[in-house]
Design a protein around this motif. Structure first.
Motif, PDB file in Angstrom:
ATOM      1  N   LYS A   1       0.657  -1.259   0.127  1.00  0.00           N
ATOM      2  CA  LYS A   1       0.081   0.089   0.030  1.00  0.00           C
ATOM      3  C   LYS A   1       0.800   1.135   0.189  1.00  0.00           C
ATOM      4  CE  LYS A   1      -3.370   2.605   2.805  1.00  0.00           C
ATOM      5  NZ  LYS A   1      -3.250   2.925   4.161  1.00  0.00           N
TER       6      LYS A   1
ATOM      7  N   THR B   1       3.951   1.566  -1.035  1.00  0.00           N
ATOM      8  CA  THR B   1       4.688   1.553  -2.224  1.00  0.00           C
ATOM      9  C   THR B   1       3.790   2.227  -3.279  1.00  0.00           C
ATOM     10  OG1 THR B   1       6.249  -0.501  -1.495  1.00  0.00           O
ATOM     11  CG2 THR B   1       5.863   0.102  -4.033  1.00  0.00           C
ATOM     12  N   LYS B   2       2.694   1.840  -3.309  1.00  0.00           N
ATOM     13  CA  LYS B   2       1.640   2.426  -4.276  1.00  0.00           C
ATOM     14  C   LYS B   2       1.485   4.135  -4.276  1.00  0.00           C
ATOM     15  CE  LYS B   2      -0.776  -2.115  -5.119  1.00  0.00           C
ATOM     16  NZ  LYS B   2      -2.127  -2.546  -4.868  1.00  0.00           N
ATOM     17  N   GLU B   3       1.349   4.278  -2.829  1.00  0.00           N
ATOM     18  CA  GLU B   3       1.332   5.923  -2.639  1.00  0.00           C
ATOM     19  C   GLU B   3       2.473   6.274  -3.077  1.00  0.00           C
ATOM     20  OE1 GLU B   3       0.394   5.893   1.520  1.00  0.00           O
ATOM     21  OE2 GLU B   3      -1.674   5.162   1.249  1.00  0.00           O
TER      22      GLU B   3
ATOM     23  N   ARG C   1      10.206   1.973  -8.755  1.00  0.00           N
ATOM     24  CA  ARG C   1       9.342   2.673  -9.858  1.00  0.00           C
ATOM     25  C   ARG C   1       9.799   1.922 -11.154  1.00  0.00           C
ATOM     26  NH1 ARG C   1       7.248   8.404  -9.509  1.00  0.00           N
ATOM     27  NH2 ARG C   1       7.394   8.787  -7.226  1.00  0.00           N
TER      28      ARG C   1
END
Length: 182
Positions: A73, A75-77, A123
Motif C-alpha cells: 500500500k 509503495t503504491k502511494e 518505480r
C-alpha cells in the motif's frame, strides 16, 4: 555487544545485501560463527516488522512477510508522487553517466542518494547490477522501460548528450582539482 546485534547494525547501516563472507571478514570471525549469529538474529526478529532476507550467499534486512500488504500500500502511494528535483537530478546522472556507482552519484550531487535510488528502483526506472570491476559494489543504469518511456532508442539520443557528458567530465575534473589543492 552480542554478535547478532553487531550483524544487525552492519546490515542496517549498509542498507543493501552483504555477502556472508564479507560480514565474517568485517567482524574478524569465521563464516560458521556468522551463520550462528545470523540464526540468532533471525530468531530475535521473528514476529517483528523487519526480518532477515537471504539469497544464496548474501544477507540483508528487509520487511517481514507479515507486513507485505502494508508495504504494498505504501509503495503504491509512493509511486503516484512526483519524482521531485532530487529524483530527476539522480535520474539524469544515471542516464548521462551510467552505469554509475552510488558513491559517484553521491559525489556529483553532494548528498547521500540512497533513498532516491531506492525510489527510482521501486518505480522500475533504474536497475542495479553488479560492478564487473568490483563485485562488492553495484552500478546503477537506466531500464529499458525508462528508455521506452523517454522515447529514445539509445542514450546517445538524449538531448545534448555529447555536450552534457563533456560538461559533466569537466565539472568532475575541476571539482577533483579543487579538492586536491585545498
Amino acid at each position: 555487544m552480542p554478535l547478532d546485534a553487531q550483524i544487525e547494525s552492519i546490515l542496517f547501516w549498509k542498507g543493501e545485501p552483504m555477502k556472508v563472507k564479507k560480514l565474517a571478514e568485517t567482524l574478524n570471525v569465521e563464516v560458521g560463527v556468522i551463520e550462528q549469529g545470523l540464526e540468532s538474529l533471525a530468531a530475535k526478529l521473528a514476529g517483528r516488522g523487519v526480518g532477515l532476507v537471504r539469497l544464496e550467499d548474501e544477507v540483508s534486512l528487509g520487511t517481514s512477510s507479515e507486513s507485505s500488504e502494508l508495504i504494498a500500500k505504501l509503495t503504491k502511494e509512493e509511486l503516484v508522487k512526483d519524482l521531485g528535483k532530487a529524483g530527476l537530478e539522480t535520474l539524469t546522472i544515471i542516464l548521462y553517466k551510467g552505469p554509475v556507482k552510488r558513491s559517484d552519484i553521491d559525489y556529483i550531487r553532494g548528498v547521500n542518494s540512497q533513498f532516491i535510488l531506492r525510489n527510482l528502483l521501486i518505480r522500475g526506472l533504474i536497475e542495479r547490477v553488479t560492478n564487473p570491476s568490483d563485485e562488492r559494489t553495484f552500478l546503477y543504469k537506466p531500464t529499458f522501460d525508462l528508455m521506452s518511456y523517454l522515447g529514445v532508442a539509445s542514450l546517445k539520443d538524449l538531448p545534448e548528450y555529447d555536450s552534457s557528458i563533456k560538461a559533466l567530465e569537466e565539472h568532475l575534473v575541476t571539482q577533483t582539482t579543487n579538492e586536491t589543492t585545498e
